[in-house]
Every structure is written in C-alpha cells, then in structure tokens.
Design an enzyme around this catalytic site. Sequence first.
Site, mmCIF file in Angstrom:
data_model
loop_
_atom_site.group_PDB
_atom_site.id
_atom_site.type_symbol
_atom_site.label_atom_id
_atom_site.label_comp_id
_atom_site.label_asym_id
_atom_site.label_seq_id
_atom_site.Cartn_x
_atom_site.Cartn_y
_atom_site.Cartn_z
ATOM 1 C CD GLU A 1 4.588 8.743 -3.775
ATOM 2 O OE1 GLU A 1 5.573 8.371 -4.836
ATOM 3 O OE2 GLU A 1 4.413 7.888 -2.908
ATOM 4 C CD GLU B 1 3.112 4.524 -5.764
ATOM 5 O OE1 GLU B 1 3.932 3.663 -5.674
ATOM 6 O OE2 GLU B 1 3.272 5.604 -6.089
#
Length: 472
Positions: free
Chosen positions: A295, A195
Amino acid sequence: MSPSASSLSFLRVDGRNIVDGNGNVVILKGCATGGHLNMENFITGYTGHEHELRGAMLKALGKEKYNYFFDKWTEYFFTSSDAKFLASLGLNCVRIPINYRHLMDDRNPSVIKESGFKLIDRVVDICAEEGIYTVLDLHAFPGGQNQGWHSDSGIHKALFWEFKDLQDRAIQLWIAIASRYADNPWIAGYNPMNEPGDPKHTDLIAFYERVEVEIRKVDPNHMLFLDANTYARDFSAFTSVLPNSVYAIHDYALLGFPMYEEYTGASAQNAALEKQYKGKIEFMVKHNVPIWNGEFGPVYASPNEENYEAINQCRFNLLGQQLKNYKGEQMSWSIWTYKDIGFQGMVYTDPESPYIRLLKPFLEKKKRMGLDKWGRDDQYCAQFYEPMMKHLEEEIPSEYHRIIYPHHWGMRTFVHRAMRECVVSEIMVHYYADYFKDKSFEELDELAASFKFENCLKRGPLNAILKADAEL
C-alpha cells in the site's frame, strides 16, 4: 487473450525475485480493490466500521431491501469493465482486501460461508480473463488484528492477539481459503494478515509460522505475502524468513496528506522519502527475499477546495518520486486504492451521481466533524478538540503520552480514535443510513450503480503515472 489456468505456472520466489515457471522475473504492479469486500468509511462515505454500517442499514432498509442494495453494490463496484481498464494501464495484479465476516459468522464460526467465496471467485475470475493476477488479502480479523478502523473491530484495541480461540478461527479460515484456491495459478499468493498491530511483536511471528505450516498442508504452491508488524512498517523482531514468501511494507508518505507540508521536490524531502522506505526494506535486503509494497499513495483535494489543482499536482509529483525510488529495488507494488468517492481512487464516483447527490449534506457534515482518520483535516473542528487535548497533555505527564501501543500514535491519536472514530462515528452511521430510508428498489439500484465503472470518473494524471511505470 489470457492463457488458460491449465497452461499457466504458479509464481514463486527465487532469491530477491518473483519468477514464473520458466524462471522469468515478474514484477507485480497493480492496485487494491479497497472498499469492495472490506468496506472502509473514507472510501464509500459512511462513518465508523463496516459491521456498524451494515447494522444501521439493515435497521433502516429492512432485510429484503438491505440484501438487494448490498448485492447490487457489490456487483457494480467491480466488473469486467474495471478489469479491462486496469489491463489497459498495463497493471498485472489486483490485491483483494477481504473482511473475515464474508466467510465466517461470529455466531457460528465453525461454518465457512460459501456466499463469501462466490464474491471472491467472481473478482478472481474477472481479473484472470484480462490476464491479471490477484492476491488474496485478509484485511479484517476476528477481534481485530490492529487498532485501526479497517480491522472492523469497532474498538481501539487489537483483541485478536489476546485470545487463542480468535487465532484458531483465523487458521481455520486460511485452511479453507487455501484449500479452495490451491490449484488456481492466477492467484499470485496469499496476504495472510493486513497491517498487523501486535504489541508484543513475537505473537505475529508465531502466527505467521503457524499459518504457513497449515496453508502448505493443503496448498504447497502459492507464495505468501507477509506484512511487517505495526501496520507493515516494522521488521525489528523478525530474524528469519519463511519459504516461498514475499515480505511486505506499506509506504505512505505524510507529504501526501492534509495537515502536513506539501511536497515541493526539495532535496531534503526526497532524502527523507528514500530514507523512509529503505529503512523498511532492510530486512528483505539482508535476507535476500522479494519486496512488495502492498500500500502507498497520497490523497487528493476535491474541486471545491481552494488551490486544489496545485495541491494535487504536488501529490502527483510525490507519487512519481516514490515510484522512481522503487525502481532500484525492482519492487512489486499495489497502490491504494482503485475506486472510491473521490478521495484517493484511480476511479471515483461522479459528484453528480445519485449516491453523491443524496449524501452530499452528510459528507459535508462528516468532514466538518473530522470523523474519518484517513486524510482528516481538522480545520473545521480543531477549535473544539484542541482545548481538551491541551488539558490532557498538561495533566498527564509527558512520559505517558506514548506508552500505549502503537507508540507512534501518541495520546492524541488514541483519544481521537476512541472519541471520534468509535463513539461519535457509531452514532453518526445511523444518520447516514437514514438517508436510504423509504427508497424504492429502483432507487436503491440507481444509488448502487453510481459505483459502476461506466458511471464513474477517472483520475487522469494518476492513471498516466501508473501506466508509465507499469510499461517500464
């Protein structure tokens, strides 16, 4: 019996597909070990950031008991029993989030720590015994690669992008990791950065190009799993692809979280879900490369919440719809997360375990204070924060509310991040640690053992959904 490493071929990219050495298509379906080698507050119950937790626990326990507790906790959190359970569901891949601090000391960054590699080796080997691939995910970077708590920076800025020496350290770390695992085909590949939160968007691309070259010098075989910018959601600045690389999104749906409407299966909701993920994968479709959803997944209500069964059924239905959408893309996926204290995990600690019994008052207080970002429900504390937020919104012109990157957070998120998730949580983590004071070695072992698979509960409907999809 899983094949030996010597007879196993490396996975590789072939157009839109991941394939094995014989050219057979492999769709990776699995989960992340989550808070194991990169601890997160909502997963195990503390507040704030892992380095703050460890500092508070060291102060409360002393070095000998501190080392004992975390050694046992790390051992119990993921064992062969966990890998056997994942294999029984038909899952074939485990993503291993790693905090750089396991491998590199900020006060002596030139030395790569063997102790950290031993922790990683153990999970990789346990999974390989069950025929499960692993993806090594560097989840927390020196200085923080994003503005969130899970980069373990302790602040709300991603300093990694501002200092070349921090970037150099990350390159050094990836060279060491790739050198260590270059010959291990049970590792599906490397997820160089979880991320990213690069305000300029171009520094991330430069880092990916640089780390790809350095990894290939020592390891020409393993795939790279490259997250989009802005928390694995934005490919707008990407113009080309790197060789033997899978491109990754994270696809959380707000319908699966408190403070948002529940999923009902309405056509408008389904259309929005599809539009969300299809917008994220346009880059991969255009460039004909594989897609990995690194995710996703809702959070779940606990039995002490009103209408929890109905709420959770809505969220199971939401997850099922997301997986249905992904089938058309032959998308590999890794759900978040495998094990926790009951919020999101496939497996979770028993409410009657020593760990939860000890911390119940603290966990209740933390919920009332709304200290964790992930899945926070402000019903108990909005009355205190709302007047302040309204005051700020009235005094600060609206054109400045979203001027700070990431812009979609808005001023509210940044204020709550700095106030609750940083300052208040940093104080409260000492309150958490004091619950462990004066515990004997035997008691510490029992607390850590609350996370053993044999002592945990399984989230049956969630696991059934994942098993059904894995068998397709």
